[in-house]
Design a protein around this motif. Structure first.
Motif, PDB file in Angstrom:
ATOM      1  N   GLY A 152       0.804  -1.209   0.000  1.00 13.51           N
ATOM      2  CA  GLY A 152       0.000   0.000   0.000  1.00 13.51           C
ATOM      3  C   GLY A 152       0.835   1.255   0.000  1.00 13.51           C
ATOM      4  O   GLY A 152       2.062   1.226   0.011  1.00 13.51           O
ATOM      5  N   THR A 153       0.129   2.379   0.013  1.00 12.70           N
ATOM      6  CA  THR A 153       0.739   3.696  -0.021  1.00 12.70           C
ATOM      7  C   THR A 153       1.042   4.144   1.410  1.00 12.70           C
ATOM      8  O   THR A 153       0.168   4.109   2.273  1.00 12.70           O
ATOM      9  CB  THR A 153      -0.213   4.707  -0.682  1.00 12.70           C
ATOM     10  OG1 THR A 153      -0.546   4.224  -1.985  1.00 12.70           O
ATOM     11  CG2 THR A 153       0.413   6.077  -0.788  1.00 12.70           C
ATOM     12  N   PHE A 154       2.282   4.571   1.647  1.00 16.86           N
ATOM     13  CA  PHE A 154       2.690   5.010   2.975  1.00 16.86           C
ATOM     14  C   PHE A 154       2.052   6.350   3.288  1.00 16.86           C
ATOM     15  O   PHE A 154       2.156   7.303   2.521  1.00 16.86           O
ATOM     16  CB  PHE A 154       4.214   5.121   3.042  1.00 16.86           C
ATOM     17  CG  PHE A 154       4.738   5.567   4.369  1.00 16.86           C
ATOM     18  CD1 PHE A 154       4.585   4.768   5.497  1.00 16.86           C
ATOM     19  CD2 PHE A 154       5.374   6.778   4.500  1.00 16.86           C
ATOM     20  CE1 PHE A 154       5.070   5.178   6.727  1.00 16.86           C
ATOM     21  CE2 PHE A 154       5.868   7.197   5.720  1.00 16.86           C
ATOM     22  CZ  PHE A 154       5.705   6.397   6.843  1.00 16.86           C
ATOM     23  N   LYS A 155       1.368   6.428   4.436  1.00 13.86           N
ATOM     24  CA  LYS A 155       0.680   7.646   4.857  1.00 13.86           C
ATOM     25  C   LYS A 155       1.400   8.364   5.991  1.00 13.86           C
ATOM     26  O   LYS A 155       1.252   9.562   6.155  1.00 13.86           O
ATOM     27  CB  LYS A 155      -0.748   7.319   5.302  1.00 13.86           C
ATOM     28  CG  LYS A 155      -1.623   6.823   4.181  1.00 13.86           C
ATOM     29  CD  LYS A 155      -1.763   7.902   3.144  1.00 13.86           C
ATOM     30  CE  LYS A 155      -2.737   7.535   2.069  1.00 13.86           C
ATOM     31  NZ  LYS A 155      -2.895   8.588   1.081  1.00 13.86           N
ATOM     32  N   GLY A 156       2.164   7.633   6.804  1.00 11.22           N
ATOM     33  CA  GLY A 156       2.869   8.279   7.906  1.00 11.22           C
ATOM     34  C   GLY A 156       3.161   7.319   9.040  1.00 11.22           C
ATOM     35  O   GLY A 156       2.976   6.108   8.927  1.00 11.22           O
ATOM     36  N   ILE A 157       3.592   7.901  10.149  1.00  7.97           N
ATOM     37  CA  ILE A 157       3.947   7.146  11.345  1.00  7.97           C
ATOM     38  C   ILE A 157       3.094   7.675  12.485  1.00  7.97           C
ATOM     39  O   ILE A 157       2.842   8.882  12.574  1.00  7.97           O
ATOM     40  CB  ILE A 157       5.446   7.325  11.681  1.00  7.97           C
ATOM     41  CG1 ILE A 157       6.300   6.769  10.550  1.00  7.97           C
ATOM     42  CG2 ILE A 157       5.801   6.654  13.000  1.00  7.97           C
ATOM     43  CD1 ILE A 157       7.787   7.023  10.704  1.00  7.97           C
ATOM     44  N   CYS A 158       2.633   6.788  13.359  1.00  8.55           N
ATOM     45  CA  CYS A 158       1.850   7.231  14.510  1.00  8.55           C
ATOM     46  C   CYS A 158       2.129   6.324  15.701  1.00  8.55           C
ATOM     47  O   CYS A 158       2.794   5.301  15.568  1.00  8.55           O
ATOM     48  CB  CYS A 158       0.364   7.255  14.175  1.00  8.55           C
ATOM     49  SG  CYS A 158      -0.366   5.616  14.087  1.00  8.55           S
ATOM     50  N   MET A 159       1.620   6.712  16.834  1.00 13.62           N
ATOM     51  CA  MET A 159       1.737   5.889  18.031  1.00 13.62           C
ATOM     52  C   MET A 159       0.593   4.879  18.036  1.00 13.62           C
ATOM     53  O   MET A 159      -0.534   5.196  17.672  1.00 13.62           O
ATOM     54  CB  MET A 159       1.670   6.752  19.292  1.00 13.62           C
ATOM     55  CG  MET A 159       2.846   7.698  19.439  1.00 13.62           C
ATOM     56  SD  MET A 159       4.452   6.873  19.449  1.00 13.62           S
ATOM     57  CE  MET A 159       4.332   5.876  20.919  1.00 13.62           C
ATOM     58  N   LEU A 160       0.910   3.649  18.433  1.00 13.43           N
ATOM     59  CA  LEU A 160      -0.069   2.580  18.565  1.00 13.43           C
ATOM     60  C   LEU A 160       0.151   2.004  19.955  1.00 13.43           C
ATOM     61  O   LEU A 160       1.042   1.183  20.157  1.00 13.43           O
ATOM     62  CB  LEU A 160       0.139   1.518  17.481  1.00 13.43           C
ATOM     63  CG  LEU A 160      -0.845   0.372  17.424  1.00 13.43           C
ATOM     64  CD1 LEU A 160      -2.242   0.878  17.078  1.00 13.43           C
ATOM     65  CD2 LEU A 160      -0.407  -0.656  16.388  1.00 13.43           C
ATOM     66  N   GLY A 161      -0.593   2.494  20.926  1.00 16.18           N
ATOM     67  CA  GLY A 161      -0.318   2.147  22.313  1.00 16.18           C
ATOM     68  C   GLY A 161       1.012   2.753  22.711  1.00 16.18           C
ATOM     69  O   GLY A 161       1.226   3.952  22.575  1.00 16.18           O
ATOM     70  N   ASN A 162       1.930   1.918  23.182  1.00 17.82           N
ATOM     71  CA  ASN A 162       3.268   2.384  23.547  1.00 17.82           C
ATOM     72  C   ASN A 162       4.275   2.183  22.420  1.00 17.82           C
ATOM     73  O   ASN A 162       5.462   2.440  22.608  1.00 17.82           O
ATOM     74  CB  ASN A 162       3.767   1.653  24.798  1.00 17.82           C
ATOM     75  CG  ASN A 162       2.970   2.036  26.018  1.00 17.82           C
ATOM     76  OD1 ASN A 162       2.521   3.165  26.145  1.00 17.82           O
ATOM     77  ND2 ASN A 162       2.781   1.098  26.920  1.00 17.82           N
ATOM     78  N   ASP A 163       3.827   1.698  21.281  1.00 17.40           N
ATOM     79  CA  ASP A 163       4.711   1.386  20.164  1.00 17.40           C
ATOM     80  C   ASP A 163       4.492   2.362  19.011  1.00 17.40           C
ATOM     81  O   ASP A 163       3.553   3.149  18.996  1.00 17.40           O
ATOM     82  CB  ASP A 163       4.471  -0.045  19.676  1.00 17.40           C
ATOM     83  CG  ASP A 163       4.823  -1.086  20.711  1.00 17.40           C
ATOM     84  OD1 ASP A 163       5.845  -0.904  21.393  1.00 17.40           O
ATOM     85  OD2 ASP A 163       4.075  -2.066  20.842  1.00 17.40           O
TER      86      ASP A 163
END
Length: 82
Positions: free
Chosen positions: A25-36
């Protein structure tokens, strides 16, 4: 620096998570997922997928981002590690 590598928003990647779990897929960004930290992709089906970065075995760049979507310089430090 021309030799710096970074994920490009708008580029298309294939992400292998092992056990035959592959996301394309197309990269949209980075985010927090819980503590990761999660990598966010939009699949061809329009599904937004959050992939825990610790589960990524490897990524293949399939298609570079369009020139208009490429940042002038990578923005570092938008996600806290530690």
């Amino acid at each position: 620096m021309a030799d710096d590598l970074f994920l490009e928003k708008g580029a298309v990647y294939r992400v292998d998570q092992g056990d035959e779990l592959v996301t394309e897929g197309t990269f949209k960004g980075i985010c927090m997922l819980g503590n990761d930290t999660a990598l966010v992709f939009e699949t061809k089906d329009g599904v937004t997928r959050f992939i825990n970065s610790s589960t990524v075995l490897y990524m293949d760049l399939l298609e570079s981002a369009p020139v208009k979507d490429q940042p002038k310089a990578p923005v570092l430090g938008s996600v806290y590690y530690g």
